[in-house]
Design a protein around this motif. Structure first.
Motif, PDB file in Angstrom:
ATOM      1  N   THR A 238     -23.812 -35.634  71.665  1.00  0.00           N
ATOM      2  CA  THR A 238     -23.773 -35.116  70.284  1.00  0.00           C
ATOM      3  C   THR A 238     -25.182 -35.004  69.718  1.00  0.00           C
ATOM      4  N   VAL A 239     -25.956 -36.092  69.804  1.00  0.00           N
ATOM      5  CA  VAL A 239     -27.308 -36.076  69.228  1.00  0.00           C
ATOM      6  C   VAL A 239     -28.170 -35.032  69.951  1.00  0.00           C
ATOM      7  N   ALA A 240     -28.045 -34.979  71.287  1.00  0.00           N
ATOM      8  CA  ALA A 240     -28.842 -34.008  72.056  1.00  0.00           C
ATOM      9  C   ALA A 240     -28.479 -32.581  71.648  1.00  0.00           C
ATOM     10  N   SER A 241     -27.172 -32.288  71.541  1.00  0.00           N
ATOM     11  CA  SER A 241     -26.747 -30.926  71.182  1.00  0.00           C
ATOM     12  C   SER A 241     -27.247 -30.546  69.796  1.00  0.00           C
ATOM     13  N   LEU A 242     -27.132 -31.480  68.855  1.00  0.00           N
ATOM     14  CA  LEU A 242     -27.538 -31.137  67.490  1.00  0.00           C
ATOM     15  C   LEU A 242     -29.052 -30.948  67.393  1.00  0.00           C
ATOM     16  N   LEU A 243     -29.801 -31.701  68.195  1.00  0.00           N
ATOM     17  CA  LEU A 243     -31.256 -31.497  68.194  1.00  0.00           C
ATOM     18  C   LEU A 243     -31.591 -30.113  68.758  1.00  0.00           C
ATOM     19  N   ILE A 244     -30.828 -29.697  69.784  1.00  0.00           N
ATOM     20  CA  ILE A 244     -31.045 -28.345  70.338  1.00  0.00           C
ATOM     21  C   ILE A 244     -30.667 -27.303  69.280  1.00  0.00           C
ATOM     22  N   ALA A 245     -29.518 -27.520  68.623  1.00  0.00           N
ATOM     23  CA  ALA A 245     -29.057 -26.554  67.609  1.00  0.00           C
ATOM     24  C   ALA A 245     -30.091 -26.356  66.525  1.00  0.00           C
ATOM     25  N   GLU A 246     -30.753 -27.452  66.139  1.00  0.00           N
ATOM     26  CA  GLU A 246     -31.766 -27.362  65.070  1.00  0.00           C
ATOM     27  C   GLU A 246     -32.882 -26.392  65.438  1.00  0.00           C
ATOM     28  N   LYS A 247     -33.203 -26.334  66.716  1.00  0.00           N
ATOM     29  CA  LYS A 247     -34.287 -25.450  67.170  1.00  0.00           C
ATOM     30  C   LYS A 247     -33.922 -23.994  66.953  1.00  0.00           C
ATOM     31  N   TYR A 248     -32.615 -23.692  67.041  1.00  0.00           N
ATOM     32  CA  TYR A 248     -32.180 -22.307  66.937  1.00  0.00           C
ATOM     33  C   TYR A 248     -31.855 -21.882  65.510  1.00  0.00           C
ATOM     34  N   LEU A 249     -31.841 -22.847  64.597  1.00  0.00           N
ATOM     35  CA  LEU A 249     -31.429 -22.508  63.236  1.00  0.00           C
ATOM     36  C   LEU A 249     -32.557 -21.862  62.443  1.00  0.00           C
ATOM     37  N   THR A 250     -32.205 -20.782  61.732  1.00  0.00           N
ATOM     38  CA  THR A 250     -33.170 -20.168  60.826  1.00  0.00           C
ATOM     39  C   THR A 250     -33.012 -20.843  59.463  1.00  0.00           C
TER      40      THR A 250
ATOM     41  N   LEU B 201     -19.628 -20.608  60.851  1.00  0.00           N
ATOM     42  CA  LEU B 201     -19.753 -19.429  59.979  1.00  0.00           C
ATOM     43  C   LEU B 201     -21.061 -19.455  59.205  1.00  0.00           C
ATOM     44  N   ARG B 202     -21.448 -20.621  58.720  1.00  0.00           N
ATOM     45  CA  ARG B 202     -22.715 -20.754  57.984  1.00  0.00           C
ATOM     46  C   ARG B 202     -23.889 -20.306  58.857  1.00  0.00           C
ATOM     47  N   ALA B 203     -23.905 -20.838  60.091  1.00  0.00           N
ATOM     48  CA  ALA B 203     -25.016 -20.508  60.999  1.00  0.00           C
ATOM     49  C   ALA B 203     -25.015 -19.014  61.316  1.00  0.00           C
ATOM     50  N   VAL B 204     -23.821 -18.455  61.573  1.00  0.00           N
ATOM     51  CA  VAL B 204     -23.720 -17.044  61.954  1.00  0.00           C
ATOM     52  C   VAL B 204     -24.126 -16.144  60.778  1.00  0.00           C
ATOM     53  N   ILE B 205     -23.638 -16.458  59.593  1.00  0.00           N
ATOM     54  CA  ILE B 205     -23.981 -15.646  58.419  1.00  0.00           C
ATOM     55  C   ILE B 205     -25.492 -15.680  58.172  1.00  0.00           C
ATOM     56  N   GLY B 206     -26.076 -16.847  58.326  1.00  0.00           N
ATOM     57  CA  GLY B 206     -27.531 -16.971  58.153  1.00  0.00           C
ATOM     58  C   GLY B 206     -28.276 -16.054  59.112  1.00  0.00           C
ATOM     59  N   SER B 207     -27.787 -15.970  60.344  1.00  0.00           N
ATOM     60  CA  SER B 207     -28.435 -15.100  61.332  1.00  0.00           C
ATOM     61  C   SER B 207     -28.284 -13.634  60.947  1.00  0.00           C
ATOM     62  N   PHE B 208     -27.091 -13.240  60.526  1.00  0.00           N
ATOM     63  CA  PHE B 208     -26.880 -11.834  60.133  1.00  0.00           C
ATOM     64  C   PHE B 208     -27.774 -11.470  58.941  1.00  0.00           C
TER      65      PHE B 208
ATOM     66  N   THR C 201     -28.939 -11.856  66.818  1.00  0.00           N
ATOM     67  CA  THR C 201     -28.352 -13.038  66.143  1.00  0.00           C
ATOM     68  C   THR C 201     -28.083 -14.194  67.113  1.00  0.00           C
ATOM     69  N   TRP C 202     -28.462 -14.039  68.383  1.00  0.00           N
ATOM     70  CA  TRP C 202     -28.055 -15.063  69.349  1.00  0.00           C
ATOM     71  C   TRP C 202     -28.537 -16.481  69.016  1.00  0.00           C
ATOM     72  N   PRO C 203     -29.743 -16.663  68.404  1.00  0.00           N
ATOM     73  CA  PRO C 203     -30.094 -18.075  68.094  1.00  0.00           C
ATOM     74  C   PRO C 203     -29.077 -18.714  67.140  1.00  0.00           C
ATOM     75  N   GLY C 204     -28.665 -17.954  66.131  1.00  0.00           N
ATOM     76  CA  GLY C 204     -27.669 -18.479  65.186  1.00  0.00           C
ATOM     77  C   GLY C 204     -26.331 -18.698  65.862  1.00  0.00           C
ATOM     78  N   LEU C 205     -26.001 -17.806  66.801  1.00  0.00           N
ATOM     79  CA  LEU C 205     -24.723 -17.952  67.506  1.00  0.00           C
ATOM     80  C   LEU C 205     -24.724 -19.213  68.374  1.00  0.00           C
ATOM     81  N   ILE C 206     -25.855 -19.461  69.027  1.00  0.00           N
ATOM     82  CA  ILE C 206     -25.943 -20.677  69.855  1.00  0.00           C
ATOM     83  C   ILE C 206     -25.816 -21.919  68.972  1.00  0.00           C
ATOM     84  N   ALA C 207     -26.555 -21.894  67.853  1.00  0.00           N
ATOM     85  CA  ALA C 207     -26.474 -23.041  66.939  1.00  0.00           C
ATOM     86  C   ALA C 207     -25.046 -23.229  66.447  1.00  0.00           C
TER      87      ALA C 207
END
Lengths: 290, 270
Positions: free
Chosen positions: B249-261, B150-157, B187-193
């Motif tokens: 886990t570490v790989a996914s979170l590193l990818i997620a960081e790239k998509y986070l605003t 929800l945090r990531a999605v709200i940030g994207s919106f 909002t897709w980057p936030g959704l992916i994250a």
């Protein structure tokens, strides 16, 4: 029949959009928490061992059982969490200061490395530390071979394993908060102090620390809360006595079937966790005001 | 001389910190690859290899644990995304009564112990037939996954100017068309994250699976706990399973960081 306006329609659609989230939270969190609260007073009987009708039996046992095992476990949990919090915050702050003052060449590598523990899941981090601390682990063997010490470093009554593991997992939080706070400070302040003859220690004491104190407190509160409610760390590094509070809930409710005590400890646990969360929010609000 | 002293001091600090951060990780990796490691040779294994990766005991359990862990994590992230996308839109873009209360409630799972929720849900699950079921575990994993997503999605919106929705609505688009054609592509980057957060959360969830799923539904974390003394002690087997969790886990979170605003990093509804 009245026709709905566009705004009313929008409102209904908004409510429909948020409804799954609301229903999920009510069903999976709010109702179970209310049931726990009522069960601790004997007002709901979802399981066996709950007194019929209103009763303070669970609370009486928590506070007044001879030798105070529950209060002792609570104090143990609080103290171990406090020591882990102080250690993690101290390490994080010192490293953030090091980065600010020394400005080492490998700054970016340093910052990336600091974030790594944040990505490691609780159970895996607990296991990693267990491989270092159990009797055949590196730290235990180093202590034994080089210092002649054969002390238990995990599953120990002092909570050493919990403290070391939690500090490793959480110092990144303190580092990240303090690093961003220190980076935001205007460089003129330090330059002015240096011109007036202040040495590094004075700059830390009179400029950096007072200006980042709310950051330190908010980092400490966040770390305290996350360690206080943790299960995996205590599951791996805890001992049979004194027990960490989360393990005490598990033992009483699941292993012994003493649901009343499980629910009572849970209520006290939640109240303390919420108080810490409230304190954290207050500190954050004060920081924003400043 | 002063410069050399500075370089030496800085290097020592960096070496010390590197040891502090990496030694626990290296210790686990060594355990996973240690084929022979006798107590008298404690500083390093006598023989490294893949013995524990081919261990028949693990081969029997890994496929099932993998199946449960990864399918549950995928379903959790998809369902969480659907719920948080619609809720995130309302919470991020609309002003309404009770929004602040929603804000506090959305963050509730951050503030109370998972074990408490587990023992609260245990009798309820038992009564409604969700105990030790696949869907029961999925539902309880979502409790922890939703706040992060929800945090990531709200940030994207929040990063999308409200004028875009107004313009679309003025041109006759319905709310659903606006969500689908305007917000979803932006909002897709936030959704992916958010989906990655939910995935990693579910993948690593331990205590709620232990309470509400085990022994019928068991995931990799539950298996790791078993090898750490719950059933018997086998650090090597636990280390192998730990690697299967740690690397994704570490790989996914590193990818997620790239998509986070920055907005989604800031989180919060308020």
């Amino acid at each position: 029949m009245k026709k709905r306006t566009g705004i009313q329609k929008d409102l209904i659609i908004d409510q429909l959009l948020i409804a799954p989230f609301t229903f999920f939270y009510v069903g999976m969190i709010i109702i179970p928490l209310i049931l726990i609260f009522l069960s601790s007073f004997g007002l709901v009987h979802l399981t066996t061992g709950i007194p019929k009708g209103f009763s303070l039996e669970g609370y009486r046992r928590f506070f007044f059982t001879p030798r105070y095992p529950y209060l002792y476990a609570f104090a143990f949990t609080f103290l171990v969490t406090l020591v882990a919090t102080i250690l993690a915050t101290f390490i994080g702050y010192i490293l953030a200061l090091f980065l600010k003052i020394r400005k080492p060449k490998w700054k970016n590598f340093f910052i990336s490395m600091m974030r790594l523990p944040l990505f490691v899941p609780y159970l895996i981090a607990s296991f990693m530390w267990w491989t270092l601390l159990y009797p055949k682990g590196y730290l235990s063997m180093i202590l034994k071979h080089f210092f002649g010490l054969a002390i238990p470093l995990t599953n120990d009554p002092l909570g050493i394993g919990i403290i070391l593991c939690a500090a490793w997992m959480k110092f990144s939080i303190a580092f990240n908060i303090m690093h961003s706070q220190l980076e935001m400070l205007p460089p003129d302040l330090e330059a002015a102090a240096r011109n007036l003859g202040a040495n590094t220690w004075n700059v830390i004491k009179r400029i950096y620390f007072p200006l980042t104190i709310y950051g330190v407190l908010s980092a400490a509160a966040a770390i305290f809360l996350s360690v206080f409610i943790a299960f995996s760390i205590a599951f791996v590094h805890g001992t049979s006595w004194p027990r960490f509070l989360s393990m005490l809930v598990y033992r009483d409710a699941v292993e012994r079937g003493e649901w009343l005590m499980g629910y009572t400890i849970s209520v006290i646990y939640i109240v303390v966790a919420f108080l810490v969360s409230y304190l954290y929010m207050k500190i954050l609000a004060s920081r924003e005001v400043r | 001389m002063k410069k050399i002293r500075k370089i030496v001091f800085d290097s020592l600090v960096i070496i010390f910190i590197s040891l502090y951060v990496f030694v626990p990780i290296v210790a686990m990796i060594l355990h996973a690859f240690a084929e022979k490691w006798y107590a008298w040779h404690w500083w390093f294994p006598q023989k490294l290899g893949f013995k524990w990766f081919k261990d028949p005991m693990l081969l029997g359990e890994i496929p099932r644990a993998f199946f449960f862990s990864y399918t549950i994590a995928i379903v959790v992230s998809l369902v969480t995304l659907i719920i948080t996308f619609s809720a995130g839109y309302v919470l991020a873009t609309k002003e309404f009564k009770g929004r602040n209360i929603m804000d506090q409630i959305a963050n509730l799972p951050f503030a109370f112990p998972a074990i408490v929720l587990g023992i609260a849900l245990l009798p309820i699950y038992s009564r409604i037939g969700l105990l030790r079921t696949y869907w029961g575990v999925i539902l309880v994993h979502m409790v922890g996954a939703i706040p992060y997503t929800l945090r990531a999605v709200i940030g994207s919106f929040r990063s999308i100017p409200p004028e875009m929705e107004e313009a679309a609505r003025n041109l006759g688009a319905t709310k659903f068309v606006t969500l689908y054609k305007i917000y979803l592509p932006l909002t897709w980057p936030g959704l992916i994250a958010g989906a990655i957060f939910a995935f990693t959360w579910s993948l690593n969830e331990f205590v709620l699976t232990l309470l509400l799923g085990f022994p019928t539904i068991f995931t990799l974390p539950v298996n790791i706990a078993q090898y750490m003394g719950e059933y018997f002690l086998s650090p090597q087997r636990a280390a192998v399973l730990g690697l299967f969790l740690l690397i994704p886990t570490v790989a996914s979170l590193l990818i997620a960081e790239k998509y986070l605003t920055p907005e989604s990093m800031g989180g919060g509804l308020g």
